[in-house]
Design an enzyme around this catalytic site. Sequence first.
Site, PDB file in Angstrom:
ATOM      1  N   GLY A  11       0.585  -1.360   0.172  1.00 35.26           N
ATOM      2  CA  GLY A  11      -0.212   0.233   0.054  1.00 35.26           C
ATOM      3  C   GLY A  11       1.058   1.212  -0.034  1.00 35.26           C
ATOM      4  O   GLY A  11       1.728   1.393  -0.461  1.00 35.26           O
ATOM      5  N   ASP A  59       5.127  -5.694  15.851  1.00 35.64           N
ATOM      6  CA  ASP A  59       3.651  -5.394  15.937  1.00 35.64           C
ATOM      7  C   ASP A  59       3.338  -4.240  16.435  1.00 35.64           C
ATOM      8  O   ASP A  59       3.646  -4.364  17.359  1.00 35.64           O
ATOM      9  CB  ASP A  59       2.486  -7.008  16.420  1.00 35.64           C
ATOM     10  CG  ASP A  59       1.170  -6.204  16.614  1.00 35.64           C
ATOM     11  OD1 ASP A  59       0.494  -5.467  16.357  1.00 35.64           O
ATOM     12  OD2 ASP A  59       0.508  -7.487  17.078  1.00 35.64           O
ATOM     13  N   TYR A 152     -13.270   4.223  12.874  1.00 36.56           N
ATOM     14  CA  TYR A 152     -11.624   4.563  12.394  1.00 36.56           C
ATOM     15  C   TYR A 152     -12.204   6.561  12.036  1.00 36.56           C
ATOM     16  O   TYR A 152     -10.676   6.197  12.293  1.00 36.56           O
ATOM     17  CB  TYR A 152     -11.760   4.133  10.710  1.00 36.56           C
ATOM     18  CG  TYR A 152     -10.621   4.240  10.205  1.00 36.56           C
ATOM     19  CD1 TYR A 152      -9.976   3.864  10.322  1.00 36.56           C
ATOM     20  CD2 TYR A 152     -11.278   5.185   8.796  1.00 36.56           C
ATOM     21  CE1 TYR A 152      -8.688   3.821   8.905  1.00 36.56           C
ATOM     22  CE2 TYR A 152      -9.883   6.275   8.509  1.00 36.56           C
ATOM     23  CZ  TYR A 152      -9.032   4.986   8.078  1.00 36.56           C
ATOM     24  OH  TYR A 152      -7.925   5.386   6.858  1.00 36.56           O
ATOM     25  N   LYS A 156      -8.386   8.726  13.485  1.00 39.58           N
ATOM     26  CA  LYS A 156      -7.907   9.253  12.516  1.00 39.58           C
ATOM     27  C   LYS A 156      -7.858  10.849  12.942  1.00 39.58           C
ATOM     28  O   LYS A 156      -6.971  11.998  12.252  1.00 39.58           O
ATOM     29  CB  LYS A 156      -8.723   9.012  10.804  1.00 39.58           C
ATOM     30  CG  LYS A 156      -7.967   7.950  10.176  1.00 39.58           C
ATOM     31  CD  LYS A 156      -6.745   7.944  10.148  1.00 39.58           C
ATOM     32  CE  LYS A 156      -5.522   6.867   9.766  1.00 39.58           C
ATOM     33  NZ  LYS A 156      -4.277   6.472   9.514  1.00 39.58           N
TER      34      LYS A 156
HETATM   35  N1  LIG Z   1      -6.059   3.382   1.136  1.00 41.13           N
HETATM   36  C1  LIG Z   1      -6.717   4.506   1.668  1.00 41.13           C
HETATM   37  O1  LIG Z   1      -7.466   4.689   0.886  1.00 41.13           O
HETATM   38  C2  LIG Z   1      -6.513   5.558   2.385  1.00 41.13           C
HETATM   39  C3  LIG Z   1      -6.136   7.109   2.380  1.00 41.13           C
HETATM   40  C4  LIG Z   1      -6.886   7.566   3.606  1.00 41.13           C
HETATM   41  C5  LIG Z   1      -5.961   6.722   4.487  1.00 41.13           C
HETATM   42  N2  LIG Z   1      -4.776   6.205   4.359  1.00 41.13           N
HETATM   43  C6  LIG Z   1      -4.144   5.434   5.929  1.00 41.13           C
HETATM   44  O2  LIG Z   1      -3.018   5.414   5.001  1.00 41.13           O
HETATM   45  C7  LIG Z   1      -2.246   4.005   6.141  1.00 41.13           C
HETATM   46  C8  LIG Z   1      -1.632   3.065   4.897  1.00 41.13           C
HETATM   47  O3  LIG Z   1      -2.874   2.908   4.312  1.00 41.13           O
HETATM   48  P1  LIG Z   1      -3.017   1.587   3.193  1.00 41.13           P
HETATM   49  O4  LIG Z   1      -4.480   2.093   3.064  1.00 41.13           O
HETATM   50  O5  LIG Z   1      -1.919   1.743   2.057  1.00 41.13           O
HETATM   51  O6  LIG Z   1      -2.847   0.393   3.879  1.00 41.13           O
HETATM   52  P2  LIG Z   1      -2.730  -1.385   3.700  1.00 41.13           P
HETATM   53  O7  LIG Z   1      -2.076  -1.358   2.152  1.00 41.13           O
HETATM   54  O8  LIG Z   1      -3.722  -2.389   4.389  1.00 41.13           O
HETATM   55  O9  LIG Z   1      -1.637  -1.653   4.696  1.00 41.13           O
HETATM   56  C9  LIG Z   1      -0.811  -0.921   5.517  1.00 41.13           C
HETATM   57  C10 LIG Z   1       0.661  -1.768   6.409  1.00 41.13           C
HETATM   58  O10 LIG Z   1       0.563  -1.706   7.638  1.00 41.13           O
HETATM   59  C11 LIG Z   1       0.945  -2.794   8.134  1.00 41.13           C
HETATM   60  N3  LIG Z   1       0.358  -3.014   8.958  1.00 41.13           N
HETATM   61  C12 LIG Z   1      -1.282  -2.967   9.157  1.00 41.13           C
HETATM   62  N4  LIG Z   1      -1.077  -2.751  10.615  1.00 41.13           N
HETATM   63  C13 LIG Z   1       0.318  -3.590  11.049  1.00 41.13           C
HETATM   64  C14 LIG Z   1      -0.057  -3.091  12.564  1.00 41.13           C
HETATM   65  N5  LIG Z   1       0.249  -3.239  14.049  1.00 41.13           N
HETATM   66  N6  LIG Z   1       2.141  -2.839  12.908  1.00 41.13           N
HETATM   67  C15 LIG Z   1       2.534  -3.068  11.653  1.00 41.13           C
HETATM   68  N7  LIG Z   1       2.192  -3.055  11.331  1.00 41.13           N
HETATM   69  C16 LIG Z   1       1.054  -2.994  10.011  1.00 41.13           C
HETATM   70  C17 LIG Z   1       0.367  -3.921   7.193  1.00 41.13           C
HETATM   71  O11 LIG Z   1       1.319  -4.932   7.219  1.00 41.13           O
HETATM   72  P3  LIG Z   1       1.092  -6.286   8.053  1.00 41.13           P
HETATM   73  O12 LIG Z   1      -0.110  -6.399   7.214  1.00 41.13           O
HETATM   74  O13 LIG Z   1       1.672  -7.375   7.310  1.00 41.13           O
HETATM   75  O14 LIG Z   1       1.433  -5.760   9.202  1.00 41.13           O
HETATM   76  C18 LIG Z   1       0.821  -3.269   6.217  1.00 41.13           C
HETATM   77  O15 LIG Z   1       1.879  -3.096   5.736  1.00 41.13           O
HETATM   78  C19 LIG Z   1      -2.907   4.086   7.447  1.00 41.13           C
HETATM   79  O16 LIG Z   1      -2.774   4.852   7.812  1.00 41.13           O
HETATM   80  C20 LIG Z   1      -4.821   4.234   6.781  1.00 41.13           C
HETATM   81  O17 LIG Z   1      -5.190   4.522   7.557  1.00 41.13           O
HETATM   82  C21 LIG Z   1      -5.857   5.011   3.643  1.00 41.13           C
END
Ligand SMILES: NC(=O)c1ccc[n+]([C@@H]2O[C@H](COP(=O)([O-])OP(=O)(O)OC[C@H]3O[C@@H](n4cnc5c(N)ncnc54)[C@H](OP(=O)(O)O)[C@@H]3O)[C@@H](O)[C@H]2O)c1
Length: 235
Positions: A11, A59, A152, A156
Amino acid sequence: MYAVITGASKGIGKAVAERLAAEGFDIAICARHAGTLKAAEADVMAKRAGVRVLAEVTDMSVKEAVLAFGRKVLDTFGEPPAILVNNAGIFTPGKVHEEEEGHLEKMMAVNLYSAYHLTRLLLPDMKRAKQGHIFNLCSTASHKAYPNGGSYSITKFALLGFSKNLREEMKPFNIKVTSVSPGPTWTASWEGFDGPPDRLMEPEDVASMIWAAYQLSKQAVVEDIQMRPILGDIG
Ligand SMILES: NC(=O)c1ccc[n+]([C@@H]2O[C@H](COP(=O)([O-])OP(=O)(O)OC[C@H]3O[C@@H](n4cnc5c(N)ncnc54)[C@H](OP(=O)(O)O)[C@@H]3O)[C@@H](O)[C@H]2O)c1
């Protein structure tokens, strides 16, 4: 010079790690699952010959694990990071009045406390060095309530509060703080979305904004980045 990016096995975090590696930084990343983290490490290493990568299974919802990761980073690189990207986060939709018991606590641990604890561990060295740039991955859900935002969105909003307070506190230490608030971005969080692919932004768009903000003159800071798909939010 190196950058720390939490939750960077896929991501947005992975896109940021790859971009910063390509731009000349060494990289420290973490995630919970060893397999995807290992694959991400290889992809980051492929971005630039000679890039040094520390990839630690961690974690980030567990305070002691967060602190151990931070200490390992400082021991490995022997100096504070130039860039810290507090990105690790989980998204589970819900409604405050209906969601499962414990939902808020579980998301707070990853979405807020991880950033708080890691930042506090790294800050003493960053303050002494009087330099550094901290990016906090907030969300459009940090600014606006929406149906199924639930806990959520609460986490945020809280992370944006953390980020804004830190920005004020870090002024005398020459440390920049930027809140990054993307709208819908193509990642695992959106698996199953059956709308047109270009309805969402790319993780690389977020990485490009972070890189653009980092590149300003030393006396300028971008405080808030809000970005959305051209058609706006979904839902
Ligand atoms: N995608 C969107 O539309 C969006 C929009 C606004 C904001 N965001 C924010 O952007 C950030 C990244 O989102 P994303 O969509 O890229 O997420 P993603 O694709 O689900 O990836 C999340 C990453 O964080 C890791 N992770 C999750 N829980 C963890 C934990 N407890 N300890 C360590 N690593 C952890 C995951 O790996 P593991 O599962 O192996 O731990 C993965 O590498 C987040 O904070 C999210 O809230 C995303």
